[in-house]
Design an enzyme around this catalytic site. Sequence first.
Site, short mmCIF file in Angstrom:
data_model
loop_
_atom_site.label_atom_id
_atom_site.label_comp_id
_atom_site.label_asym_id
_atom_site.label_seq_id
_atom_site.Cartn_x
_atom_site.Cartn_y
_atom_site.Cartn_z
N GLU A 115 0.81 -1.23 0.00
CA GLU A 115 0.00 0.00 0.00
C GLU A 115 0.84 1.28 0.00
O GLU A 115 0.64 2.16 -0.83
CB GLU A 115 -0.94 0.05 1.22
CG GLU A 115 -1.77 -1.18 1.48
CD GLU A 115 -2.83 -1.45 0.45
OE1 GLU A 115 -2.82 -0.84 -0.63
OE2 GLU A 115 -3.69 -2.31 0.74
N HIS A 119 2.44 1.44 -3.66
CA HIS A 119 1.37 2.22 -4.29
C HIS A 119 1.55 3.73 -4.04
O HIS A 119 1.60 4.53 -4.97
CB HIS A 119 0.00 1.75 -3.80
CG HIS A 119 -0.26 0.30 -4.11
ND1 HIS A 119 -1.29 -0.42 -3.57
CD2 HIS A 119 0.39 -0.57 -4.93
CE1 HIS A 119 -1.27 -1.67 -4.04
NE2 HIS A 119 -0.25 -1.78 -4.86
N TYR A 123 2.62 6.99 -6.74
CA TYR A 123 1.95 8.28 -6.99
C TYR A 123 2.97 9.41 -6.83
O TYR A 123 2.98 10.36 -7.62
CB TYR A 123 0.78 8.50 -6.02
CG TYR A 123 -0.28 7.43 -6.13
CD1 TYR A 123 -0.82 7.07 -7.37
CD2 TYR A 123 -0.74 6.76 -5.00
CE1 TYR A 123 -1.78 6.07 -7.47
CE2 TYR A 123 -1.69 5.76 -5.10
CZ TYR A 123 -2.20 5.42 -6.33
OH TYR A 123 -3.13 4.42 -6.42
N GLU A 199 -10.79 -0.31 -0.37
CA GLU A 199 -10.10 -1.04 -1.46
C GLU A 199 -10.94 -1.14 -2.73
O GLU A 199 -10.44 -0.95 -3.83
CB GLU A 199 -9.75 -2.46 -1.00
CG GLU A 199 -8.80 -2.56 0.18
CD GLU A 199 -7.35 -2.46 -0.23
OE1 GLU A 199 -7.08 -2.37 -1.43
OE2 GLU A 199 -6.49 -2.47 0.67
N GLU A 233 -5.28 -3.94 -5.66
CA GLU A 233 -6.41 -3.57 -4.79
C GLU A 233 -7.59 -4.51 -4.99
O GLU A 233 -8.34 -4.78 -4.05
CB GLU A 233 -6.88 -2.13 -5.04
CG GLU A 233 -5.81 -1.05 -5.02
CD GLU A 233 -4.98 -0.97 -3.75
OE1 GLU A 233 -5.02 -1.90 -2.93
OE2 GLU A 233 -4.25 0.03 -3.58
N HIS A 236 -6.99 -7.41 -2.83
CA HIS A 236 -7.05 -7.01 -1.41
C HIS A 236 -8.51 -6.97 -0.94
O HIS A 236 -8.85 -7.48 0.12
CB HIS A 236 -6.43 -5.62 -1.20
CG HIS A 236 -4.96 -5.56 -1.50
ND1 HIS A 236 -4.24 -4.39 -1.38
CD2 HIS A 236 -4.08 -6.50 -1.92
CE1 HIS A 236 -2.97 -4.64 -1.72
NE2 HIS A 236 -2.87 -5.91 -2.05
FE LIG Z 1 -2.90 0.13 -2.26
FE LIG Z 2 -4.96 -2.37 -1.01
#
Ligand SMILES: [Fe+2]
Ligand SMILES: [Fe+2]
Length: 370
Positions: A115, A119, A123, A199, A233, A236
């Site tokens: 995460e 992730h 960004y 998610e 995601e 998840h």
């Molecule tokens: Fe994520």
């Molecule tokens: Fe996630």
Amino acid sequence: MAKKKVEQNKKILEPIKKVLYEGANWNQLEDDYTQQFYEQNLSQFWRPEDISLQPDLNVWSILPENIQQAYAKNLLVLTFLDTHQGDIGMPVVSRSLDDHFHQRKAVLNFMGAMENAVHAKSYSNIFMTYMSNQEIDELFIWGEKHKNLQKIMQLIVGYYKELDRFNYIKQFMSDNKDYDQTAFDVAQFKAMVASVYLETWLFYSGFYYPLFFYGQGKLMQAGEIINLILRDESIHGLYVGRLAQEVFETFSNELQEELTTWVHEFLLELYHEQNELVESIYDAVDLTHDVKIFVRYNANKALMNLGFDPYFEPEDVNPVVLNGLNTETKTMDNFSMKGNGYQKMKSEMLKDTDFIFEKKKIISFEGDKK
Ligand SMILES: [Fe+2]
Ligand SMILES: [Fe+2]
């Protein structure tokens, strides 16, 4: 005297004897799905730096400011959600599982690491490529001051913190006669619902815009990153949804009814904030109406992951975005760079022999210099 000392020592050692530490035995399945999720998660592993964002710059640099702003603000919303899902969301759900669930915890911990470290970092990589330091700073301040985004974070993280509190109570006060296991289970269920909402639902208003570009063959490298995140995601949400359903099934009919009402009330509370957040970003690019349809579409999907019926009526989602969303049916197209032909970057250590050049090459190099 010596006998008394031995007795005292025995007493001190008593609680330690009760503790049984065991190792994770992957040779024995904990259930019939966790090891499949484990395999899927690890096979999907990727690193933010694997994808070069430079090729997007020629498109980004000619986009009007309102479009750049909308794009960046969406990624910032995603950053906030991913940050806290990594910092507290996944870890607290993992800790709440009974001690013997070592494989489930491992899967959740792996997800938690993705995460923020992958992730959210991705960004930031997009911001660092597209924007100046000052623009990035201003963007983060925008997020910190955004009423609806802050409220969404507060609602979601609020349930994570509540489960954190119950984890502590369970660990240190479960021998107390007032200890309430059902109250713990309810806190665990609610945090899992918050996790699945995040998610499978809340992320998607932010995914919409990069997918909208990707579906049209623009900002393809950033779109590729979004696709990889989206792929993570989606599993998840499925996994935590499955765990939530197991907890829900242990509740009495009465409690299930009560919690079903809560599931819908919580959904509407978030929906209100989500709608205003969408307006604040998408009004400037005339896409609010379309994005709100996408928000309802994904809210239904989150409910289905949790084992509940859809809440909103079915509507048609923009086909360009659905095109970007569907990672399974993509075929590689080398000209538009579209497709899931993503490969991990390969690297190797430099060796001394790498610096031994052929004589010919050196001569021609020196010749060029002259
Ligand atoms: Fe994520
Ligand atoms: Fe996630």
